[in-house]
Scaffold this motif. Sequence first.
Motif, PDB file in Angstrom:
ATOM      1  N   PHE A  85      26.858  -0.867  55.233  1.00  0.00           N
ATOM      2  CA  PHE A  85      26.560  -2.134  54.590  1.00  0.00           C
ATOM      3  C   PHE A  85      26.971  -3.258  55.539  1.00  0.00           C
ATOM      4  N   PRO A  86      26.151  -4.314  55.659  1.00  0.00           N
ATOM      5  CA  PRO A  86      26.471  -5.383  56.602  1.00  0.00           C
ATOM      6  C   PRO A  86      27.862  -5.955  56.365  1.00  0.00           C
ATOM      7  N   GLY A  87      28.651  -6.003  57.435  1.00  0.00           N
ATOM      8  CA  GLY A  87      29.960  -6.627  57.369  1.00  0.00           C
ATOM      9  C   GLY A  87      31.063  -5.752  56.834  1.00  0.00           C
ATOM     10  N   GLU A  88      30.755  -4.512  56.464  1.00  0.00           N
ATOM     11  CA  GLU A  88      31.804  -3.707  55.854  1.00  0.00           C
ATOM     12  C   GLU A  88      32.914  -3.415  56.842  1.00  0.00           C
ATOM     13  N   LYS A  89      34.136  -3.255  56.307  1.00  0.00           N
ATOM     14  CA  LYS A  89      35.297  -2.979  57.134  1.00  0.00           C
ATOM     15  C   LYS A  89      35.254  -1.544  57.630  1.00  0.00           C
ATOM     16  N   LEU A  90      35.472  -1.362  58.926  1.00  0.00           N
ATOM     17  CA  LEU A  90      35.417  -0.037  59.514  1.00  0.00           C
ATOM     18  C   LEU A  90      36.800   0.512  59.851  1.00  0.00           C
ATOM     19  N   PHE A  91      37.833  -0.323  59.718  1.00  0.00           N
ATOM     20  CA  PHE A  91      39.157   0.110  60.122  1.00  0.00           C
ATOM     21  C   PHE A  91      40.114   0.024  58.936  1.00  0.00           C
ATOM     22  N   PRO A  92      41.147   0.867  58.908  1.00  0.00           N
ATOM     23  CA  PRO A  92      42.143   0.766  57.846  1.00  0.00           C
ATOM     24  C   PRO A  92      42.848  -0.588  57.918  1.00  0.00           C
ATOM     25  N   TYR A  93      43.098  -1.191  56.773  1.00  0.00           N
ATOM     26  CA  TYR A  93      43.884  -2.414  56.737  1.00  0.00           C
ATOM     27  C   TYR A  93      44.537  -2.531  55.372  1.00  0.00           C
ATOM     28  N   ALA A  94      45.676  -3.205  55.374  1.00  0.00           N
ATOM     29  CA  ALA A  94      46.398  -3.502  54.135  1.00  0.00           C
ATOM     30  C   ALA A  94      46.717  -2.266  53.323  1.00  0.00           C
ATOM     31  N   ASN A  95      46.746  -1.103  53.967  1.00  0.00           N
ATOM     32  CA  ASN A  95      47.103   0.133  53.284  1.00  0.00           C
ATOM     33  C   ASN A  95      46.167   0.489  52.142  1.00  0.00           C
ATOM     34  N   ILE A  96      44.936  -0.026  52.139  1.00  0.00           N
ATOM     35  CA  ILE A  96      44.016   0.332  51.063  1.00  0.00           C
ATOM     36  C   ILE A  96      43.104   1.478  51.467  1.00  0.00           C
ATOM     37  N   GLY A  97      43.179   1.931  52.721  1.00  0.00           N
ATOM     38  CA  GLY A  97      42.515   3.169  53.096  1.00  0.00           C
ATOM     39  C   GLY A  97      41.186   3.049  53.780  1.00  0.00           C
ATOM     40  N   ASP A  98      40.756   1.844  54.140  1.00  0.00           N
ATOM     41  CA  ASP A  98      39.457   1.729  54.808  1.00  0.00           C
ATOM     42  C   ASP A  98      39.433   2.558  56.092  1.00  0.00           C
ATOM     43  N   GLY A  99      38.337   3.286  56.280  1.00  0.00           N
ATOM     44  CA  GLY A  99      38.189   4.135  57.434  1.00  0.00           C
ATOM     45  C   GLY A  99      38.778   5.515  57.271  1.00  0.00           C
ATOM     46  N   GLN A 100      39.351   5.781  56.112  1.00  0.00           N
ATOM     47  CA  GLN A 100      39.967   7.077  55.830  1.00  0.00           C
ATOM     48  C   GLN A 100      39.093   7.880  54.865  1.00  0.00           C
ATOM     49  N   PRO A 101      39.317   9.170  54.767  1.00  0.00           N
ATOM     50  CA  PRO A 101      38.620   9.951  53.737  1.00  0.00           C
ATOM     51  C   PRO A 101      38.928   9.394  52.354  1.00  0.00           C
ATOM     52  N   ALA A 102      37.904   9.208  51.550  1.00  0.00           N
ATOM     53  CA  ALA A 102      38.085   8.575  50.238  1.00  0.00           C
ATOM     54  C   ALA A 102      39.003   9.377  49.326  1.00  0.00           C
ATOM     55  N   THR A 103      39.056  10.672  49.505  1.00  0.00           N
ATOM     56  CA  THR A 103      39.896  11.505  48.647  1.00  0.00           C
ATOM     57  C   THR A 103      41.379  11.357  48.969  1.00  0.00           C
ATOM     58  N   GLN A 104      41.710  10.651  50.052  1.00  0.00           N
ATOM     59  CA  GLN A 104      43.111  10.434  50.408  1.00  0.00           C
ATOM     60  C   GLN A 104      43.602   9.055  49.989  1.00  0.00           C
ATOM     61  N   VAL A 105      42.748   8.283  49.339  1.00  0.00           N
ATOM     62  CA  VAL A 105      43.044   6.892  49.029  1.00  0.00           C
ATOM     63  C   VAL A 105      43.417   6.743  47.556  1.00  0.00           C
ATOM     64  N   ALA A 106      44.443   5.923  47.288  1.00  0.00           N
ATOM     65  CA  ALA A 106      44.805   5.606  45.906  1.00  0.00           C
ATOM     66  C   ALA A 106      43.845   4.547  45.371  1.00  0.00           C
ATOM     67  N   LEU A 107      43.176   4.855  44.269  1.00  0.00           N
ATOM     68  CA  LEU A 107      42.204   3.933  43.691  1.00  0.00           C
ATOM     69  C   LEU A 107      42.753   3.162  42.500  1.00  0.00           C
ATOM     70  N   THR A 108      43.543   3.808  41.689  1.00  0.00           N
ATOM     71  CA  THR A 108      43.998   3.273  40.407  1.00  0.00           C
ATOM     72  C   THR A 108      42.801   3.065  39.490  1.00  0.00           C
ATOM     73  N   LEU A 109      42.259   1.854  39.390  1.00  0.00           N
ATOM     74  CA  LEU A 109      41.204   1.588  38.411  1.00  0.00           C
ATOM     75  C   LEU A 109      39.872   1.295  39.085  1.00  0.00           C
ATOM     76  N   VAL A 110      38.842   1.979  38.619  1.00  0.00           N
ATOM     77  CA  VAL A 110      37.466   1.741  39.057  1.00  0.00           C
ATOM     78  C   VAL A 110      36.646   1.449  37.806  1.00  0.00           C
ATOM     79  N   ASP A 111      35.833   0.398  37.864  1.00  0.00           N
ATOM     80  CA  ASP A 111      35.091  -0.023  36.673  1.00  0.00           C
ATOM     81  C   ASP A 111      33.580   0.111  36.787  1.00  0.00           C
ATOM     82  N   GLY A 112      33.055   0.383  37.965  1.00  0.00           N
ATOM     83  CA  GLY A 112      31.607   0.472  38.082  1.00  0.00           C
ATOM     84  C   GLY A 112      31.217   1.354  39.244  1.00  0.00           C
TER      85      GLY A 112
END
Length: 722
Positions: free
Chosen positions: A30-57
């Motif tokens: 997607f245009p402009g999407e973050k490709l690197f990990p930042y702020a400990n939210i897991g960007d650039g990592q396997p999604a199954t290793q990331v803490a999501l907490t709440l997803v609404d859509g």
Amino acid sequence: MKSLDRNIQMVLARWVGLLVMSGLLAGATFPGEKLFPYANIGDGQPATQVALTLVDGVVVDAEGNVFISHRSQNRIRKIAKSGIITTVAGNGSAGFSGDNGPALEAALNFPAGLCLDPEGNLYIADRNNHRIRKVDVEGTITTVAGTGDADFGGDDGPAIEAPLHFPSDVACDPQGNVLISDRSNSRVRKLDTQGTITTVVGLGLAGYGGDFGLAVDALIKYPFGIHLDDSGNLYIADRGNNRVRRVDTQGVITTVAGDGTHFFSGDFGPATRSSLAFPTDVVTDDQDNLYVADRNNNRVRKVDRNGIITTVMGTGANDYNGDNEIASETSLHLPFALAVTPDNHLIVVDRNHHRVRSMDLMQHTVNTVAGNGQALFRGDHGPGRGATLEAPSGIVVDSQGHVIFADKQAHRLRALDRKGYIYTYAGTGREGNEGDGFRARQAALFLPEGLVIDDHDRVYLISSQGNSWYVRRIDENEIITRFAGNGILGHAEDGELAADASLGVIKDIAAGPGGNVYLADYTNQDVRWIDAEGRIHTLAKQAWLAIEDREVHPNGLVVSPEGEVFVSDSGSSKIRRIDVHGNVTTYAGNGSFEDSGDNGPALQAGIRSPGGLAISPAGELYVAEESTHRIRKIDRNGIITTVAGTGVAGFGGDGGPAVAAQLKSPFRMVFDKEGNLYFTDRDNNRVRRIDTQGIITTLAGNENIGWMQDGLEVRITIQNFP
């Protein structure tokens, strides 16, 4: 919240083929999407290793990439077919900003449903902003519907001039129209390609009625998820009615599942005779089977083409039992949103298991595609303005410039790093005073309130439990111990070990030279101090007894570098000073219960509600006035002025002069080395800063507070929640 129509695959191909760093991401970018990990939210990592907490859509594109509304982070994330997660919209702060600029720099506020139009534009139900936002294929965000006011109006006119009220979902049709689940208006509305909005379902009254008639004349009740099938039929998760409704291409509405009772029943029988419990989303597959997120039954139900309902995923129990080869034996906990992928997988947002899961519709096996099952606490590891706070109280700044504050009602201390990201500093959230001798993050806290930090970065906190008052200390190694208080309300003799001492109601705490710690003892009407050996004493006992005012109630404390102690005396509406010889004098306040005297001598001014105190690097004394919603300053010449707040309770003024801003019960304050003032704007549930130029900004917190807003399970059922 749906599978993308097959006819837009060629359009979406423009996303494919963009260069991806190190080959980590496969498929569309997607245009402009973050490709690197930042702020400990897991960007650039396997999604199954990331803490999501709440997803609404959730929505899936023609390539099989999954987009989710990451509500806990106020971001839209993409899970590529490779399994790598990135951010495509939202800066993590809860708010409204960024229109006509890059989506990654925009603020969202609890984003909910998503859809993709035939051109590849992404639409977001920006729920708490009461708007629909659009991210175009170039990555630019705009508002396409809603004014930001929680209201109803504007039909047959421009959608950007029409108020919405907690829009919860969007559905895109092949012609480029966008349907909007206008939840708290109990309507479904349509945004056409010309930007005009109309109501297509619902009279606007929360209720049930109108089946077999025109949908625009029907009653629905707090609709959540909506979906358009390949034939153009609209399905509505009519949550408040515990039903699923369908509007055909002629505009006629009928009930296709649910009998209106909040219960579980009816499997293997007619869907209209079954019971659902707060259904929150619907989707169809290419065989015209309908799937329902039967949220409070912890199940996904299927209604086949003959109208027969069955459970396809979920046992009804909410304990996590892992991914399973049989979907019906895999437990869910409040399944919330659904989508179908091009390769016939059902995507399920398993909300309170903090995962996004995939069910193979042919094999009925289950896999997790995102989320490690862990829950971040109300915005931890994201920007402070994306976090929710509840009664922030004491506040300090450590030697590294981290701002540490008491998130009182959450039973935690939290901190902001130099980049503005928030994390938990102490406390698990469990109520109590246990955990001494262990790391502070593993300890139980109970309504932490006052804070102070000494020259060794040791943090002291006031905590109560029942009639017991304690002071606990977190040392430089992050180990927490009990520093003062034996759990008995009273007044210890001078010279006792503070850890064995009975304390009164402690309103504030301060640190002074020589390792001394000072306590404002409200009920015993004095100031106690604890020496470097850990023994407790009374400060200026005889001098207090000799002052002219009989009622003394210490409410706030601060100690100057020279060792002078300043006390907010809320009983007399005055500020007292205790010099290094133990003499008590009045420093400010004429005793009148009013705010007056700005730009004149502080001794002649009215100070209605003196509370927290702070001393600036220039030696000026700042006073937080809780009930008059101001912060005032007493300079070295004894002149008092207002530096923040208009005196009217409210929130506003960020980015402008603090004197023109609205505050609501400012509580405690602290200065950093550069002279910036930090304070807890307690009843606004925010931490704010006034810089050296007098400009005010919010560093942490927003209008969303509490567990109910955060969306985790509530142990009561409120059927009429809007």
